[in-house]
Design an enzyme around this catalytic site. Structure first.
Site, PDB file in Angstrom:
ATOM      1  CB  THR A   1       5.499  -4.773  -3.528  1.00 15.79           C
ATOM      2  OG1 THR A   1       4.819  -5.319  -4.677  1.00 15.79           O
ATOM      3  CG2 THR A   1       6.079  -5.900  -2.683  1.00 15.79           C
ATOM      4  N   GLY A   2       2.916  -2.918  -4.264  1.00 16.93           N
ATOM      5  CA  GLY A   2       2.504  -1.980  -5.319  1.00 16.93           C
ATOM      6  C   GLY A   2       2.965  -2.420  -6.701  1.00 16.93           C
ATOM      7  CB  ILE A   3       5.641  -4.716  -7.826  1.00 15.76           C
ATOM      8  CG1 ILE A   3       6.744  -3.936  -7.113  1.00 15.76           C
ATOM      9  CG2 ILE A   3       6.157  -5.246  -9.164  1.00 15.76           C
ATOM     10  CD1 ILE A   3       7.923  -4.796  -6.636  1.00 15.76           C
ATOM     11  N   GLY A   4       2.697  -5.505  -8.397  1.00 17.66           N
ATOM     12  CA  GLY A   4       1.763  -6.269  -9.227  1.00 17.66           C
ATOM     13  C   GLY A   4       0.667  -5.405  -9.812  1.00 17.66           C
TER      14      GLY A   4
ATOM     15  CB  CYS B   1      -0.845  -5.173  -4.381  1.00 16.20           C
ATOM     16  SG  CYS B   1       0.643  -4.843  -5.323  1.00 16.20           S
TER      17      CYS B   1
ATOM     18  NE  ARG C   1       8.623  23.666 -16.538  1.00 19.08           N
ATOM     19  CZ  ARG C   1       9.453  23.924 -15.541  1.00 19.08           C
ATOM     20  NH1 ARG C   1      10.536  24.643 -15.747  1.00 19.08           N
ATOM     21  NH2 ARG C   1       9.217  23.460 -14.325  1.00 19.08           N
ATOM     22  CG  HIS C   2       7.536  17.433 -17.310  1.00 18.34           C
ATOM     23  ND1 HIS C   2       8.801  16.907 -17.315  1.00 18.34           N
ATOM     24  CD2 HIS C   2       7.540  18.430 -16.387  1.00 18.34           C
ATOM     25  CE1 HIS C   2       9.547  17.538 -16.423  1.00 18.34           C
ATOM     26  NE2 HIS C   2       8.804  18.473 -15.850  1.00 18.34           N
TER      27      HIS C   2
ATOM     28  CG  ASP D   1      -3.193  -7.647  -3.238  1.00 19.89           C
ATOM     29  OD1 ASP D   1      -2.987  -6.781  -2.353  1.00 19.89           O
ATOM     30  OD2 ASP D   1      -2.296  -8.397  -3.665  1.00 19.89           O
ATOM     31  CG  HIS D   2      -4.259 -10.798   0.038  1.00 16.29           C
ATOM     32  ND1 HIS D   2      -4.288 -11.022  -1.328  1.00 16.29           N
ATOM     33  CD2 HIS D   2      -3.113 -11.354   0.490  1.00 16.29           C
ATOM     34  CE1 HIS D   2      -3.211 -11.699  -1.677  1.00 16.29           C
ATOM     35  NE2 HIS D   2      -2.469 -11.909  -0.593  1.00 16.29           N
TER      36      HIS D   2
ATOM     37  CG  HIS E   1       8.468  15.806 -13.463  1.00 11.57           C
ATOM     38  ND1 HIS E   1       9.832  15.636 -13.449  1.00 11.57           N
ATOM     39  CD2 HIS E   1       8.233  17.032 -12.931  1.00 11.57           C
ATOM     40  CE1 HIS E   1      10.409  16.715 -12.935  1.00 11.57           C
ATOM     41  NE2 HIS E   1       9.458  17.569 -12.595  1.00 11.57           N
TER      42      HIS E   1
HETATM   43  C1  RB5 Z   1       0.354 -10.924  -2.493  1.00 12.47           C
HETATM   44  O1  RB5 Z   1       0.890 -11.748  -1.545  1.00 12.47           O
HETATM   45  C2  RB5 Z   1       1.437 -10.015  -3.064  1.00 12.47           C
HETATM   46  O2  RB5 Z   1       2.189 -10.739  -3.986  1.00 12.47           O
HETATM   47  C3  RB5 Z   1       0.821  -8.808  -3.717  1.00 12.47           C
HETATM   48  O3  RB5 Z   1       0.123  -8.080  -2.764  1.00 12.47           O
HETATM   49  C4  RB5 Z   1       1.770  -7.843  -4.364  1.00 12.47           C
HETATM   50  O4  RB5 Z   1       2.786  -7.453  -3.519  1.00 12.47           O
HETATM   51  C5  RB5 Z   1       2.230  -8.217  -5.708  1.00 12.47           C
HETATM   52  O5  RB5 Z   1       2.962  -7.491  -6.391  1.00 12.47           O
END
Ligand code: RB5
Length: 151
Positions: A67-70, A65, A131-132, A8-9, A98
């Site tokens: 954080t990488g979380i989304g 993204c 092994r995993h 994403d951006h 692993h």
């Molecule tokens: C976008 O602002 C931000 O929320 C996205 O890049 C990401 O971090 C979501 O998990």
């Protein structure tokens, strides 16, 4: 190897750096966007990368993204995808060794380009340790419990 890549951006700038790193490492890539730092919605870019990996069109994928979380939440909804959000050389290595992670996820607002490129390099070069296998099979079994439609 053909690597699907998307962001994403919040991950656009790092994605552009990683594309150069992939070329330098001798890999091909398919860029699923986004194409600028204009605000977009990360599911729209995580899904096509995840589908490219799940279908076998690209054996591996990279998602970025802020954080990488989304993008990791989205990618891990797709059966067959094992997306690993990593923060270091060690976690990138272990994600391959692993977890047999077929999608590497990075936080574009958290990582310097050179470190992220090194993480991609070790992840692509590190083989899965058999092994995993039993644990990875159990991930597939969890998916199978909830699967209603094949990709
Ligand atoms: C976008 O602002 C931000 O929320 C996205 O890049 C990401 O971090 C979501 O998990």
């Amino acid at each position: 190897m053909k690597v699907a890549i998307g962001a994403d951006h919040g991950g656009f700038a790092l994605k552009e750096e990683l594309k150069k790193a992939l070329v330098n490492l001798g890999h091909d890539f398919v860029d699923y966007g986004t194409g600028s730092e204009l605000s977009v919605d990360y599911p729209d870019f995580a899904l096509p990368v995840a589908l490219a990996v799940a279908s076998g069109e690209c054996p591996k994928g990279i998602l970025v993204c802020g954080t990488g979380i989304g993008v990791s939440i989205v990618a891990n909804k797709v059966p067959g995808v094992r997306a690993a959000l990593v923060h270091s050389i060690q976690t990138a290595t272990l994600a391959a060794e692993h977890n047999d992670a077929n999608v590497l996820v990075l936080g574009g607002r958290l990582l310097a380009g050179a470190l992220a490129a090194e993480m991609v390099k070790v992840w692509l070069a590190t083989p899965f340790d058999q092994r995993h296998q039993r644990r990875v099979d159990k991930i597939s079994a969890v998916e199978a419990r909830f699967l209603t439609k094949k990709v």
